[in-house]
Design a protein around this motif. Structure first.
Motif, short mmCIF file in Angstrom:
data_model
loop_
_atom_site.label_atom_id
_atom_site.label_comp_id
_atom_site.label_asym_id
_atom_site.label_seq_id
_atom_site.Cartn_x
_atom_site.Cartn_y
_atom_site.Cartn_z
N PRO A 63 -7.55 7.70 -2.49
CA PRO A 63 -6.88 7.23 -3.70
C PRO A 63 -5.89 6.11 -3.38
O PRO A 63 -5.32 6.07 -2.29
N GLY A 64 -5.72 5.20 -4.31
CA GLY A 64 -4.77 4.11 -4.12
C GLY A 64 -5.43 2.89 -3.51
O GLY A 64 -6.65 2.82 -3.34
N ASP A 65 -4.59 1.92 -3.15
CA ASP A 65 -5.07 0.64 -2.66
C ASP A 65 -5.01 0.49 -1.15
O ASP A 65 -5.45 -0.53 -0.62
N GLU A 66 -4.46 1.46 -0.46
CA GLU A 66 -4.27 1.33 0.99
C GLU A 66 -5.59 1.16 1.74
O GLU A 66 -5.65 0.44 2.73
N ASP A 67 -6.64 1.82 1.28
CA ASP A 67 -7.93 1.71 1.96
C ASP A 67 -8.48 0.28 1.87
O ASP A 67 -8.98 -0.26 2.85
N VAL A 68 -8.32 -0.35 0.72
CA VAL A 68 -8.78 -1.73 0.54
C VAL A 68 -7.91 -2.67 1.38
O VAL A 68 -8.42 -3.54 2.09
N PHE A 69 -6.60 -2.47 1.29
CA PHE A 69 -5.67 -3.29 2.06
C PHE A 69 -5.99 -3.23 3.55
O PHE A 69 -6.07 -4.26 4.23
N ARG A 70 -6.17 -2.02 4.05
CA ARG A 70 -6.46 -1.82 5.47
C ARG A 70 -7.75 -2.54 5.89
O ARG A 70 -7.81 -3.18 6.94
N LYS A 71 -8.77 -2.42 5.06
CA LYS A 71 -10.06 -3.04 5.38
C LYS A 71 -9.94 -4.55 5.49
O LYS A 71 -10.34 -5.15 6.49
N ILE A 72 -9.37 -5.17 4.47
CA ILE A 72 -9.31 -6.64 4.49
C ILE A 72 -8.32 -7.14 5.54
O ILE A 72 -8.55 -8.17 6.17
N LYS A 73 -7.23 -6.39 5.76
CA LYS A 73 -6.28 -6.80 6.80
C LYS A 73 -6.97 -6.78 8.17
O LYS A 73 -6.84 -7.73 8.94
N ASN A 74 -7.69 -5.71 8.47
CA ASN A 74 -8.39 -5.61 9.75
C ASN A 74 -9.42 -6.73 9.91
O ASN A 74 -9.54 -7.32 10.98
N ASP A 75 -10.15 -7.03 8.84
CA ASP A 75 -11.15 -8.08 8.90
C ASP A 75 -10.51 -9.45 9.15
O ASP A 75 -11.00 -10.25 9.95
N LEU A 76 -9.38 -9.69 8.49
CA LEU A 76 -8.69 -10.96 8.68
C LEU A 76 -8.05 -11.05 10.06
O LEU A 76 -8.08 -12.11 10.69
N LEU A 77 -7.50 -9.95 10.54
CA LEU A 77 -6.92 -9.94 11.89
C LEU A 77 -7.99 -10.23 12.94
O LEU A 77 -7.76 -11.00 13.88
N GLN A 78 -9.17 -9.62 12.78
CA GLN A 78 -10.26 -9.86 13.72
C GLN A 78 -10.72 -11.32 13.71
O GLN A 78 -11.22 -11.82 14.71
N ALA A 79 -10.52 -11.99 12.58
CA ALA A 79 -10.91 -13.39 12.47
C ALA A 79 -9.80 -14.33 12.94
O ALA A 79 -9.96 -15.55 12.88
N GLY A 80 -8.68 -13.76 13.39
CA GLY A 80 -7.61 -14.59 13.94
C GLY A 80 -6.45 -14.88 13.00
O GLY A 80 -5.53 -15.60 13.37
N PHE A 81 -6.48 -14.34 11.80
CA PHE A 81 -5.36 -14.54 10.87
C PHE A 81 -4.23 -13.60 11.29
O PHE A 81 -4.47 -12.46 11.64
N GLU A 82 -3.00 -14.11 11.24
CA GLU A 82 -1.84 -13.30 11.63
C GLU A 82 -0.80 -13.30 10.53
O GLU A 82 -0.79 -14.18 9.68
N ASN A 83 0.07 -12.29 10.57
CA ASN A 83 1.17 -12.17 9.61
C ASN A 83 0.68 -12.34 8.17
O ASN A 83 1.15 -13.20 7.43
N ILE A 84 -0.28 -11.51 7.80
CA ILE A 84 -0.96 -11.69 6.52
C ILE A 84 -0.65 -10.60 5.50
O ILE A 84 -1.13 -10.66 4.38
N ASP A 85 0.17 -9.61 5.88
CA ASP A 85 0.44 -8.49 4.97
C ASP A 85 0.95 -8.96 3.62
O ASP A 85 0.41 -8.55 2.58
N GLU A 86 1.95 -9.82 3.62
CA GLU A 86 2.54 -10.26 2.35
C GLU A 86 1.55 -11.08 1.54
O GLU A 86 1.45 -10.91 0.32
N GLU A 87 0.79 -11.94 2.20
CA GLU A 87 -0.21 -12.74 1.50
C GLU A 87 -1.26 -11.84 0.84
O GLU A 87 -1.64 -12.07 -0.31
N ILE A 88 -1.71 -10.82 1.56
CA ILE A 88 -2.71 -9.90 1.01
C ILE A 88 -2.14 -9.15 -0.19
O ILE A 88 -2.78 -9.07 -1.24
N LYS A 89 -0.94 -8.62 -0.05
CA LYS A 89 -0.33 -7.86 -1.15
C LYS A 89 -0.12 -8.74 -2.37
O LYS A 89 -0.38 -8.32 -3.51
N ASN A 90 0.35 -9.97 -2.16
CA ASN A 90 0.53 -10.90 -3.28
C ASN A 90 -0.80 -11.20 -3.96
O ASN A 90 -0.89 -11.24 -5.19
N LYS A 91 -1.84 -11.41 -3.16
CA LYS A 91 -3.16 -11.72 -3.72
C LYS A 91 -3.72 -10.51 -4.47
O LYS A 91 -4.32 -10.66 -5.54
N MET A 92 -3.50 -9.31 -3.92
CA MET A 92 -3.96 -8.09 -4.61
C MET A 92 -3.29 -7.97 -5.97
O MET A 92 -3.95 -7.66 -6.96
#
Length: 104
Positions: A63-92
């Motif tokens: 339940p909630g959005d944490e599962d989606v957040f975690r998935k896309i954060k991990n995918d972006l981190l693996q692609a070399g994006f850093e310090n993206i938590d705030e950007e992801i939350k704002n976009k969500m």
């Protein structure tokens, strides 16, 4: 049928309608979110479509959005994006508002 039974059915109907609306809004937001991340990851065609479905399905984990957040954060981190938590939350949040407007 008593007025109590009528009210009960009315509340049950409204609850079902509201839950369906919430599900559709979240699915729309997740689709838009998947498109956004797929573009950042430079995915095209079938890979992009598959990725969008992965994001939508990731919302079924818990339940909630944490599962989606975690998935896309991990995918972006693996692609070399850093310090993206705030950007992801704002976009969500931004895409949730867009999904709500599209649904209403």
């Amino acid at each position: 049928m008593s007025s109590f039974d009528d009210r009960k059915k009315g509340f049950e109907g409204k609850f079902a309608h509201d839950e369906e609306a919430i599900f559709k809004i979240n699915a729309k937001r997740n689709k838009l979110l998947g498109e956004w991340v797929a573009d950042k990851l430079k995915k095209t065609d079938k890979d992009k479509e598959d990725y969008i479905l992965e994001v939508i399905k990731s919302d079924m984990v818990e339940p909630g959005d944490e599962d989606v957040f975690r998935k896309i954060k991990n995918d972006l981190l693996q692609a070399g994006f850093e310090n993206i938590d705030e950007e992801i939350k704002n976009k969500m949040n931004e895409l949730m508002e867009a999904a709500k407007k599209a649904f209403s």
